[in-house]
Design a protein around this motif. Structure first.
Motif, PDB file in Angstrom:
ATOM      1  N   ASP A 135       0.959  -1.147   0.114  1.00 48.78           N
ATOM      2  CA  ASP A 135       0.151  -0.104  -0.544  1.00 48.78           C
ATOM      3  C   ASP A 135       0.695   1.169   0.307  1.00 48.78           C
ATOM      4  O   ASP A 135       0.700   2.337  -0.576  1.00 48.78           O
ATOM      5  CB  ASP A 135      -0.708   0.143   1.028  1.00 48.78           C
ATOM      6  CG  ASP A 135      -2.579  -0.979   0.587  1.00 48.78           C
ATOM      7  OD1 ASP A 135      -1.921  -1.498  -0.433  1.00 48.78           O
ATOM      8  OD2 ASP A 135      -3.078  -0.635   1.859  1.00 48.78           O
ATOM      9  N   TYR A 136       2.296   1.156   0.477  1.00 51.44           N
ATOM     10  CA  TYR A 136       2.920   2.191   0.860  1.00 51.44           C
ATOM     11  C   TYR A 136       3.572   2.732  -1.180  1.00 51.44           C
ATOM     12  O   TYR A 136       3.847   1.628  -2.131  1.00 51.44           O
ATOM     13  CB  TYR A 136       4.353   2.102   1.321  1.00 51.44           C
ATOM     14  CG  TYR A 136       5.135   0.837   1.385  1.00 51.44           C
ATOM     15  CD1 TYR A 136       5.652   1.161  -0.265  1.00 51.44           C
ATOM     16  CD2 TYR A 136       5.393   0.033   1.895  1.00 51.44           C
ATOM     17  CE1 TYR A 136       6.960   0.011  -0.357  1.00 51.44           C
ATOM     18  CE2 TYR A 136       5.744  -0.633   1.999  1.00 51.44           C
ATOM     19  CZ  TYR A 136       6.518  -0.851   0.764  1.00 51.44           C
ATOM     20  OH  TYR A 136       8.135  -1.821   0.279  1.00 51.44           O
ATOM     21  N   PHE A 137       3.662   3.783  -1.490  1.00 53.62           N
ATOM     22  CA  PHE A 137       4.026   4.357  -2.822  1.00 53.62           C
ATOM     23  C   PHE A 137       5.641   4.119  -3.355  1.00 53.62           C
ATOM     24  O   PHE A 137       6.397   3.992  -1.598  1.00 53.62           O
ATOM     25  CB  PHE A 137       4.101   6.118  -2.678  1.00 53.62           C
ATOM     26  CG  PHE A 137       2.683   6.605  -2.354  1.00 53.62           C
ATOM     27  CD1 PHE A 137       1.820   6.371  -2.914  1.00 53.62           C
ATOM     28  CD2 PHE A 137       2.701   7.718  -1.351  1.00 53.62           C
ATOM     29  CE1 PHE A 137       0.420   6.736  -2.660  1.00 53.62           C
ATOM     30  CE2 PHE A 137       0.299   7.639  -1.374  1.00 53.62           C
ATOM     31  CZ  PHE A 137       0.223   7.675  -2.125  1.00 53.62           C
ATOM     32  N   THR A 138       5.839   3.774  -3.917  1.00 55.32           N
ATOM     33  CA  THR A 138       7.369   3.974  -4.720  1.00 55.32           C
ATOM     34  C   THR A 138       7.971   4.710  -5.518  1.00 55.32           C
ATOM     35  O   THR A 138       8.367   4.452  -5.788  1.00 55.32           O
ATOM     36  CB  THR A 138       7.606   2.239  -5.145  1.00 55.32           C
ATOM     37  OG1 THR A 138       6.212   2.303  -6.489  1.00 55.32           O
ATOM     38  CG2 THR A 138       7.765   0.883  -4.405  1.00 55.32           C
ATOM     39  N   ASP A 139       6.529   5.753  -5.552  1.00 55.75           N
ATOM     40  CA  ASP A 139       7.292   7.173  -6.246  1.00 55.75           C
ATOM     41  C   ASP A 139       7.373   7.980  -5.524  1.00 55.75           C
ATOM     42  O   ASP A 139       7.026   7.976  -4.111  1.00 55.75           O
ATOM     43  CB  ASP A 139       6.166   7.112  -7.768  1.00 55.75           C
ATOM     44  CG  ASP A 139       4.754   7.387  -6.830  1.00 55.75           C
ATOM     45  OD1 ASP A 139       3.833   7.001  -6.096  1.00 55.75           O
ATOM     46  OD2 ASP A 139       4.266   8.744  -6.185  1.00 55.75           O
ATOM     47  N   THR A 140       7.772   9.407  -5.633  1.00 59.29           N
ATOM     48  CA  THR A 140       7.901   9.964  -5.194  1.00 59.29           C
ATOM     49  C   THR A 140       7.439  11.379  -4.514  1.00 59.29           C
ATOM     50  O   THR A 140       6.383  11.871  -4.147  1.00 59.29           O
ATOM     51  CB  THR A 140       9.133  10.895  -4.909  1.00 59.29           C
ATOM     52  OG1 THR A 140       9.972  11.547  -5.895  1.00 59.29           O
ATOM     53  CG2 THR A 140      10.151   9.618  -4.300  1.00 59.29           C
ATOM     54  N   HIS A 141       5.923  11.343  -6.071  1.00 59.17           N
ATOM     55  CA  HIS A 141       4.983  12.279  -6.238  1.00 59.17           C
ATOM     56  C   HIS A 141       4.288  12.291  -5.914  1.00 59.17           C
ATOM     57  O   HIS A 141       3.846  13.725  -5.534  1.00 59.17           O
ATOM     58  CB  HIS A 141       4.503  11.580  -7.861  1.00 59.17           C
ATOM     59  CG  HIS A 141       3.809  12.655  -8.614  1.00 59.17           C
ATOM     60  ND1 HIS A 141       3.412  13.997  -9.296  1.00 59.17           N
ATOM     61  CD2 HIS A 141       2.207  12.363  -8.056  1.00 59.17           C
ATOM     62  CE1 HIS A 141       2.603  13.966  -9.809  1.00 59.17           C
ATOM     63  NE2 HIS A 141       1.652  13.646  -9.161  1.00 59.17           N
ATOM     64  N   ASN A 142       3.683  11.015  -5.112  1.00 55.27           N
ATOM     65  CA  ASN A 142       2.452  11.364  -4.552  1.00 55.27           C
ATOM     66  C   ASN A 142       2.793  11.553  -2.854  1.00 55.27           C
ATOM     67  O   ASN A 142       1.925  11.986  -2.071  1.00 55.27           O
ATOM     68  CB  ASN A 142       1.995   9.486  -4.417  1.00 55.27           C
ATOM     69  CG  ASN A 142       1.123   9.870  -5.196  1.00 55.27           C
ATOM     70  OD1 ASN A 142       0.046  10.072  -5.615  1.00 55.27           O
ATOM     71  ND2 ASN A 142       1.343   8.706  -6.273  1.00 55.27           N
ATOM     72  N   PHE A 143       3.970  11.850  -2.578  1.00 59.68           N
ATOM     73  CA  PHE A 143       4.235  12.090  -1.183  1.00 59.68           C
ATOM     74  C   PHE A 143       4.123  13.585  -0.703  1.00 59.68           C
ATOM     75  O   PHE A 143       4.422  14.169   0.245  1.00 59.68           O
ATOM     76  CB  PHE A 143       6.231  12.037  -1.348  1.00 59.68           C
ATOM     77  CG  PHE A 143       6.315  10.726  -0.765  1.00 59.68           C
ATOM     78  CD1 PHE A 143       5.637   9.791  -1.070  1.00 59.68           C
ATOM     79  CD2 PHE A 143       8.157  10.756  -0.250  1.00 59.68           C
ATOM     80  CE1 PHE A 143       6.637   8.374  -0.783  1.00 59.68           C
ATOM     81  CE2 PHE A 143       8.514   9.304  -0.200  1.00 59.68           C
ATOM     82  CZ  PHE A 143       7.381   8.087  -0.834  1.00 59.68           C
TER      83      PHE A 143
END
Ligand code: PD2
Ligand code: ZN
Length: 294
Positions: A187-195
């Motif tokens: 469920d965690y993001f692997t991109d940084t865009h969504n941070f």
């Protein structure tokens, strides 16, 4: 003539019997005492602290249950019992987390807006179609979130997860029909865009809104070494059966503060019937509902 020694023995026996009877009666009285004294102490404590006393229902030992306490109702105290299924990954089962009425209400809210579910592209952070996620779903709007029942559920989630309400993404209502599933994922993001909005996803509260489907378990391959069921197959790990009203809270962030790879999981295939669930993803910081995610 009764010999004098017999008289003495009878006298002694009668004395002992009367003593035993008196002893038992006072023991019984003593046994009741803690109830009364605890109740009385609690009562004087409440009075001393200026707390409101809710005396509608008496629990054992005279402790008053706060029946008219709105917060106790919101938290469904006395109905929910958290059970730790695994510490690494952290998975907690919360039985009876939602009332039957709340389940029905969430399904009714979700139904008109259902669309094919999407996933987040790990590189671009954009929401895209995927063969690995075949359910349909909809995010509650900011208007839906104003409804008192939704607000109560969001508050309950935040208290049990110990994550502020503001850190939560809007609830997503999901429907899985026969043969539908969500493949193994984090469920965690692997991109940084969504941070940018709210930081990383740290925990998920997954709530089951129906239990008339076969299959559809939530499966954690790293959740244990035993065998379990997933979409009609026996697999190794831990799976949670969808039971209406139950919720499973799991953490995508480990105690180290790093995303936990052991939190990998999937929604197993539904073999027959329809499964409904609701998902609340929680972030590191406040999340602002400006655009749709996934
Ligand atoms: O709906 C589910 O059972 C489920 C299970 C695992 C949903 C998700 N993950 C998700 O939407 O992330
Ligand atoms: Zn998931």
């Amino acid at each position: 003539m009764v010999p004098i020694t017999m008289k003495f023995v009878f006298g002694l026996l009668s004395f002992a019997t009367v003593g035993l009877i008196i002893g038992s009666i006072s023991q019984l009285a003593l046994l009741r005492q803690p109830e009364d004294s605890l109740g009385k102490n609690l009562h004087s404590y409440y009075v001393a602290m200026g707390l409101r006393i809710f005396e509608d229902v008496k629990l054992p030992f005279g402790i008053p249950f706060r029946k008219n306490d709105k917060e106790a109702e919101i938290l469904r105290l006395r109905y929910i019992k958290p059970e730790v299924l695994s510490w690494s990954p952290r998975i907690i089962l919360l039985r009876n987390f939602l009332s039957m009425e709340e389940c029905e209400y969430l399904k009714a809210l979700g139904y008109p807006g259902l669309q094919s579910s999407r996933v987040i592209d790990g590189k671009t952070g954009k929401s895209v179609d995927s063969k690995g996620r075949t359910s349909s779903g909809m995010f509650l709007s900011s208007k839906d979130r104003l409804h008192p029942m939704v607000q109560e559920i969001e508050r309950r989630i935040s208290i049990y997860a110990q994550v502020p309400v503001e850190n939560g993404e809007p609830l997503q209502i999901l429907r899985y029909e026969e043969n539908q599933f969500y493949e193994t994922h984090f469920d965690y993001f692997t991109d940084t865009h969504n941070f940018k909005n709210g930081g990383q996803r740290i925990a998920t509260m997954l709530m089951y809104l129906s239990d008339d489907a076969e299959g559809g378990e939530t499966y954690f391959p790293k959740g244990g070494s035993g065998e379990c069921n997933c979409g009609g197959k026996i697999v190794e790990g831990l799976s949670v059966k969808p039971i209406k009203g139950n919720a499973v809270l799991f953490w995508s962030m480990g105690l180290s503060g790093q995303s936990d790879r052991n939190s990998v999981h999937k929604a197993c295939e539904v073999l027959s019937g329809t499964k409904w669930s609701a998902v609340k993803w929680m972030r590191q910081r406040a999340f602002h509902q400006v655009q749709r995610v996934i």
